[in-house]
Design an enzyme around this catalytic site. Structure first.
Site, PDB file in Angstrom:
ATOM      1  N   SER A   1      46.668 -12.661  66.863  1.00 37.89           N
ATOM      2  CA  SER A   1      46.741 -12.783  65.403  1.00 37.89           C
ATOM      3  C   SER A   1      47.602 -11.713  64.755  1.00 37.89           C
ATOM      4  O   SER A   1      47.795 -11.730  63.537  1.00 37.89           O
ATOM      5  CB  SER A   1      45.329 -12.748  64.798  1.00 37.89           C
TER       6      SER A   1
ATOM      7  N   LYS B   1      38.190 -10.059  57.997  1.00 33.50           N
ATOM      8  CA  LYS B   1      39.515  -9.457  57.781  1.00 33.50           C
ATOM      9  C   LYS B   1      39.775  -9.230  56.295  1.00 33.50           C
ATOM     10  O   LYS B   1      40.322  -8.185  55.892  1.00 33.50           O
ATOM     11  CB  LYS B   1      40.591 -10.349  58.388  1.00 33.50           C
TER      12      LYS B   1
END
Length: 801
Positions: free
Chosen positions: A676, A719
């Site tokens: 990611s 996140k």
């Protein structure tokens, strides 16, 4: 030659000087005795070769016998005669004749008396002494002789008489005794009886050992029986046998009769009880069976808790115990709704997955309270043995049932709530795989007939509600397939403030013995405590910090410095110490080659800095920062993409022939992996090679393909929370994750500018301070840029930082 009536003997040899009672039944023998009584009372006694012959002749008799005197004769009612005879002198049979007498036909023997020969020498004396000693030992071991028989023989001073006396008392065969009787030499007779005694002594010693062993065993058995009977009597007295019931067997039979056992369990219990009846109470096997029956009959067969079906009440319980977690609460209420309508539901397997400290275990307790079930927590952390789940076989010493059966006994109902805590921490070694053993337990289609190795009886687990907790989904796929995954993401700052004010502060005030009004933690001080002293997904560290404040406040009150303590943002440092974290961890200024990425960890989201610089080289890429295999591949892929699209972003391809690229992720001791960070890698490389700075207030996450597409990522809420905590203003996320924004709390969406992107070009347009200008680059430029070309010196690459 002398003639005497003959009395043939069966299975006995009479020696001189020996007084023997005889029972006589044959007609010729009775006639011979009566003839002897009518005369001098002497008779010739001679042993038969074969005791089975009723009418022996000369060939059926031994040659040597003894002339004896009839001392007493008694006729018995059955026609037999009891006679007492005393042997006098050896004689040898010469002839045998049958004669008639007034008493009937009888045998008359012509015999030649054998005169005894007196012997005397040192050898004879030594032999006599040895025979007497040996006979004393023999008399001690033999049951048929008196203990003082050896001392009586010591008074005999004639060797022949001693040999005859010993031979008469020996339990030897007829042939052996006859051999001693036939021997004329006294010394030889002594040797013979000594040899016979040695053989008999060996046999008698073995018999004595066997008798002693049998006696000890019998004594032990009798002692145990006696003590067991005493124990039963004592237990009967203590229990009050007249009023208080029956013995153990009757109690077990009564329990089997009363319990609502399944068909198989009842048959097994009855069979084991039958075995127990036939065993000694104190035997090891009886103890095993008693323990087995205790476990089997200790299960709550047929017992169930009355479940709560009021949905509104259950919602109130869940809301009172936990703030937020709406998704989990909705799932529980749905389960209760189905249960209320159907009255029967095969228990769903819920798995609460989230970082530590978010309330997974306490949520299990709330579910049990809301549903009215007994709560059983079973920690699976570090469990490596399959027998912990399924139990041991009964063949092993110290075998026990598994934790499932043990906890069912503890719950005392067949429909408790089982919280399988830390299921992702299960181990595996040579003793088996406990995760595989859980497959049957956690399958609603199979656990109606769960079989424990110890019980060997089907146990119905279909009414048990299983709830699992885990920090990650690092579990076998087969086990994951049986569970309904419910994710518990980390709490936002506002949620932590609410949780602390509703639950944590009051809990710590009570735990430290503080009275109402003595300790106050202001709202702003609590928010600063969360911002500057904790960085976590859950609230466990926050609770410890609040406990620390409560301890310091209590100390000040007990020392008399204050009567009540109020913690404000101004005096927070006096109680909590220096700040441990910065609220905004992003860079304060824009920098070239430094990108802020977003990472997911088991303890929540983190900001991830990606740094990139160019160094002299030949177009290679180096990575540091303890990167995993997937992340290393992501760096290689990003570098290939940047090289292939270089002119589009204003990068001259010739630079890769003189420069290497170095990519580093700080905190080098922390392992990092995953795809990611792809967009962050590309952005850092483009920034380094073009010299254009990256905006400090922008963070990004997303996987990149070789075509520049941005793919979806996981852990979006964590996140975004990390970005909000770190002071980030703009977050770039993949377009495919736009759908996940519906589950993000409103305060996160309000505090961040979230921009979905689908291509790297979109990312660079937002993240870089200025958009890079494309350049024209042809094949001629490639040739000119080759080393040694005169044109290469004229090409000046852009400045790289």
């Amino acid at each position: 030659m002398q003639h005497y009536p003959l009395l043939p003997l069966r299975d006995i040899v009479v020696f001189p000087g020996m007084v023997v009672p005889l029972f006589v039944g044959r007609e010729k023998s009775v006639a011979a005795l009566e003839a002897a009584m009518g005369g001098a009372k002497d008779i010739f006694l001679l042993a038969q070769l074969d005791p089975g012959i009723d009418d022996p002749d000369h060939d059926d008799l031994y040659d040597t016998g003894v002339i004896a005197k009839v001392l007493q004769l008694l006729k018995l009612p059955d026609g037999t005669v009891r006679v007492l005879v005393e042997g006098n002198q050896r004689a040898r049979l010469a002839d045998l004749a049958s004669e008639s007498s007034p008493h009937g036909a009888m045998l008359v023997a012509g015999v030649e008396p054998i005169e005894p020969i007196a012997v005397a020498s040192a050898e004879v004396s030594a032999m006599m002494r040895q025979v007497v000693e040996q006979f004393g030992e023999y008399a001690k071991l033999s049951k048929k002789l008196p203990q003082d028989a050896g001392s009586q023989l010591g008074e005999i001073d004639d060797a022949g008489k001693l040999a005859d006396a010993v031979a008469a008392n020996l339990a030897a065969k007829v042939a052996d005794k006859q051999a001693v009787l036939s021997e004329v030499d006294a010394l030889r007779r002594l040797e013979m009886v000594l040899s016979f005694m040695e053989g008999e002594l060996g046999v008698l010693q073995v018999e004595r050992k066997i008798r002693g062993r049998v006696k000890r065993q019998m004594e032990k058995t009798q002692r145990e029986y006696y003590l067991n009977e005493q124990l039963k009597a004592i237990q009967s007295e203590l229990g009050g046998s007249d009023e208080g019931g029956s013995n153990e067997i009757d109690e077990l039979a009564e329990r089997i009769e009363k319990l609502k056992l399944s068909k198989d369990a009842r048959a097994k219990a009855v069979a084991e009880l039958k075995k127990l009846k036939t065993m000694q109470p104190m035997s090891a096997e009886a103890t095993v069976i008693r323990n087995y029956l205790d476990v089997l009959l200790g299960l709550p067969w047929g017992k169930r808790s009355k479940l709560k079906r009021d949905i509104a009440t259950a919602q109130d319980v869940l809301d009172a115990d936990h703030y937020a977690l709406d998704k989990v609460k909705d799932r529980i209420i749905e389960y209760l709704a189905v249960q209320a309508r159907t009255n029967k539901l095969k228990g769903p397997i819920l798995c609460l997955v989230g970082p530590p400290g978010v309330g997974k275990t306490s949520l299990g307790k709330s579910i049990a309270r809301a549903t009215g079930r007994q709560f059983i927590r079973q920690s699976l952390g570090g469990v490596r043995d399959e027998a912990e789940i399924r139990g041991h076989r009964r063949t092993y010493i110290g075998s026990l049932p598994g934790k499932i059966v043990t906890n069912l006994r503890k719950a005392e109902t067949m429909n408790p709530l089982f919280l399988l805590d830390e299921i992702d921490k299960l181990g595996q070694d040579f003793r088996g795989d406990p995760a595989s053993a859980l497959l049957e337990v956690l399958d609603p289609e199979q656990n109606a007939k769960f079989q424990d190795h110890y019980l060997e009886v089907d146990v119905d687990l279909s009414d048990v509600m299983f709830v699992c907790t885990a920090n990650s989904l690092n579990l076998p796929q087969a086990l994951l397939d049986r569970m309904e995954i419910i994710r518990l993401e980390g709490y936002t700052e506002d949620e932590k403030v609410e949780i602390a004010e509703r639950h944590l502060v009051a809990k710590q005030v009570e735990a430290h013995g503080l009275k109402a009004g003595e300790f106050t933690l202001e709202h702003d001080a609590l928010r600063d405590l969360i911002r500057y002293y904790t960085r976590e997904a859950g609230v466990r560290t926050l609770e410890r910090e609040i406990a620390r404040l409560a301890r310091k406040a209590l100390r000040r009150i007990l020392e008399g410095k204050d009567t009540a303590v109020t913690v404000t943002p101004e005096n927070l440092a006096d109680f909590a110490g220096v700040r441990k974290f910065r609220h905004g961890v992003s860079d304060d200024e824009n920098q070239v080659g430094a990108v802020t990425g977003l990472a997911w960890t088991e303890v929540g989201g983190e900001l991830l800095t990606i740094e990139s610089v160019t160094v002299p080289g030949k177009g290679a890429v180096r990575t540091t920062g303890k990167l995993g295999e997937v992340m290393s591949e992501s760096v290689q892929m990003a570098f290939s993409f940047v090289k292939s699209r270089g002119p589009t972003y204003g990068i001259r391809p010739s630079i890769f022939q003189r420069k290497d690229l170095h990519v580093h992720l700080p905190e080098g001791a922390v392992p990092k992996d995953g795809p990611s960070a792809g967009v962050g890698m590309v952005t850092a490389m483009v920034s380094t090679l073009t010299g254009i700075a990256v905006r400090a207030d922008v963070a990004m996450t997303g996987e990149v393909t070789l075509r520049g597409r941005v793919l979806a990522i996981g852990g979006l809420k964590e996140k975004l929370l990390a970005a909000l905590r770190g002071g980030i203003k703009t977050v770039l996320i993949p377009e495919e994750n736009r759908k996940d924004l519906a589950e993000i709390p409103a305060n996160i969406l309000e505090g961040l500018e979230i921009v979905p992107v689908s291509h790297v070009d979109d990312v660079l347009g937002i993240a870089l301070v200025s958009r890079p200008e494309p350049i024209e680059w042809t094949e001629a430029d490639d040739l000119a840029s080759q080393p040694g070309s005169p044109v290469a010196a004229a090409i000046v690459p852009p400045t790289a930082h």
